[in-house]
Design an enzyme around this catalytic site. Structure first.
Site, PDB file in Angstrom:
ATOM      1  N   ASP A 158       1.149  -1.349  -0.120  1.00  0.00           N
ATOM      2  CA  ASP A 158       0.134  -0.673  -0.486  1.00  0.00           C
ATOM      3  C   ASP A 158       0.816   1.444   0.451  1.00  0.00           C
ATOM      4  O   ASP A 158       1.918   1.850   0.595  1.00  0.00           O
ATOM      5  CB  ASP A 158      -1.137   0.034   1.580  1.00  0.00           C
ATOM      6  CG  ASP A 158      -1.826   0.909   0.894  1.00  0.00           C
ATOM      7  OD1 ASP A 158      -2.590   1.133   0.025  1.00  0.00           O
ATOM      8  OD2 ASP A 158      -2.506   1.428   2.189  1.00  0.00           O
ATOM      9  N   HIS A 159       0.497   2.320  -0.772  1.00  0.00           N
ATOM     10  CA  HIS A 159       1.171   3.391  -0.679  1.00  0.00           C
ATOM     11  C   HIS A 159       2.813   3.584  -1.069  1.00  0.00           C
ATOM     12  O   HIS A 159       3.529   4.089  -0.437  1.00  0.00           O
ATOM     13  CB  HIS A 159       0.915   4.339  -0.022  1.00  0.00           C
ATOM     14  CG  HIS A 159      -0.364   4.550  -0.152  1.00  0.00           C
ATOM     15  ND1 HIS A 159      -1.170   5.745  -0.552  1.00  0.00           N
ATOM     16  CD2 HIS A 159      -1.555   4.327   0.999  1.00  0.00           C
ATOM     17  CE1 HIS A 159      -2.122   6.285  -0.388  1.00  0.00           C
ATOM     18  NE2 HIS A 159      -2.634   4.926   0.769  1.00  0.00           N
ATOM     19  N   ASP A 180       2.360   5.267  -5.625  1.00  0.00           N
ATOM     20  CA  ASP A 180       2.007   5.954  -5.201  1.00  0.00           C
ATOM     21  C   ASP A 180       2.747   7.131  -5.510  1.00  0.00           C
ATOM     22  O   ASP A 180       3.831   8.089  -4.627  1.00  0.00           O
ATOM     23  CB  ASP A 180       1.006   6.534  -3.733  1.00  0.00           C
ATOM     24  CG  ASP A 180       0.538   7.582  -3.541  1.00  0.00           C
ATOM     25  OD1 ASP A 180       0.410   8.427  -4.555  1.00  0.00           O
ATOM     26  OD2 ASP A 180       0.105   7.976  -2.352  1.00  0.00           O
TER      27      ASP A 180
END
Length: 357
Positions: A158-159, A180
């Site tokens: 994530d990210h 990201d």
């Protein structure tokens, strides 16, 4: 494709060594990021017969699967892209739960809830939360828990904030990654995304991108409201790169909201007019359920929960401390895990993914 009979591990390793010599490197700016002798090779064993599968071959539930070094891997640890496409098309979403750096009780609650409700699940890993345990711990713990269920489980970075961490995730065995670049100008964001996409395709790993920087909250107060994406900018971004899924800033944020967040669903409506890419909604903690459900109708195929889960887990552990635990940490963990499993079932119901595995 090579096939052969498996009599024992020694013969198995010999077969792979002599029949499947394949050495590949991926070099970016002169630096070797990936070096893997059996890049994208998967070995399946059924009824004692060994098969080296092509890269994109589906692995059916129940097959005994090994990687190219002869180590058994779980066949339910999946690439989630086809399921996300199905979700976007059919009007449900897959829950993605931040696991606090691979915390066992949280991961086990996720997989247990998914199993009991026959739902796919995404175990998400935010790098800063892995500072204590290590990114590799998250992967190994997630793999083990996934091996105990027969519903699709994927592990997601994530990210990821740059190329190096995305490469580390691929080396470690993540089955889904996010790059990201939302804090960057559109062209730079697209270039970052393309650089990761070029490598991830060799691993058959889908890539999530983001446009419209996600808000960070300080005790519920947004520090700067700059994440409302412009649909025209989304269109421009998608003309420069082709991620597999896309998170779009629509007023959502990480952390607890103070008051009712101003979520701009009209942006999703506008984006849906020119692309059918599966969309991702971050910052679902504290968001009204009707807003989340409407977003799902507009093509959101993945809903992310982090803050709610970590607070709920601590609350359940605090309650467990009030019981007659006799100093047994496993009893505390079991009580917290059981309670958290019910919380995750509620998220599965909200996502509409019950029975979709």
């Amino acid at each position: 494709m090579f096939t052969g009979r498996l009599s024992d591990k020694v013969k198995y390793k010999t077969i792979v060594k002599h029949k499947e010599k394949n050495h590949e490197q991926i070099i970016v700016d002169g630096e070797v990021y990936i070096e893997h002798r059996f890049l994208k090779k998967t070995i399946k064993i059924e009824d004692g017969k060994l098969t080296i599968l092509p890269p994109d071959a589906p692995i059916e539930a129940g097959a005994e699967v090994y990687n190219a070094t002869g180590r058994r891997v779980c066949n339910m640890l999946t690439n989630n892209l086809e399921m996300l496409k199905k979700a976007a098309k059919e009007g449900f979403a897959i829950p993605a739960i931040n696991t606090q750096g691979g915390q066992y009780d949280i991961i086990r609650a996720c997989t247990k809830a998914a199993q009991e409700m026959r739902s796919p699940i995404i175990l998400a890993h935010y790098v800063s939360t892995g500072a204590y345990s290590g990114n590799d711990w998250f992967v190994e713990n997630a793999k083990w828990c996934a091996s105990k269920v027969d519903v699709p489980v994927s592990i997601h970075l994530d990210h990821g904030d740059g190329f190096p961490i995305c490469m580390e995730a691929l080396r470690l065995g993540f089955t889904s990654i996010m790059i990201d670049g939302s804090t960057k100008p559109i062209e730079e964001n697209a270039k970052m995304t393309n650089d990761v996409l070029k490598v991830a395709k060799y691993f058959n790993v889908p890539v999530e991108a983001e446009i419209g920087e996600l808000l960070r909250l300080d005790n519920g107060v947004p520090m700067e409201n700059k994440n409302i994406a412009n649909p025209d900018e989304v269109r421009e971004f998608l003309s420069l790169c082709k991620p597999d899924t896309l998170a779009i800033g629509i007023g959502n944020a990480h952390g607890y909201y103070r008051g009712t967040p101003d979520i701009h669903l009209e942006i999703l409506e506008a984006v849906r007019k020119f692309t059918d890419i599966p969309l991702v909604l971050h910052g679902c903690t504290g968001m009204r359920e009707d807003i989340i459900k409407e977003a799902i109708k507009l093509g959101v195929a993945k809903i992310n929960f982090g803050t709610e889960i970590r607070y709920k887990y601590v609350e359940h552990y605090e309650e467990a401390l009030k019981t007659n635990h006799q100093g047994h940490s496993w009893k505390l963990s079991q009580l917290a895990n059981d309670a958290l499993t019910e919380d995750i079932k509620k998220i599965i119901r909200l996502a509409g993914s019950e029975g979709k595995a």
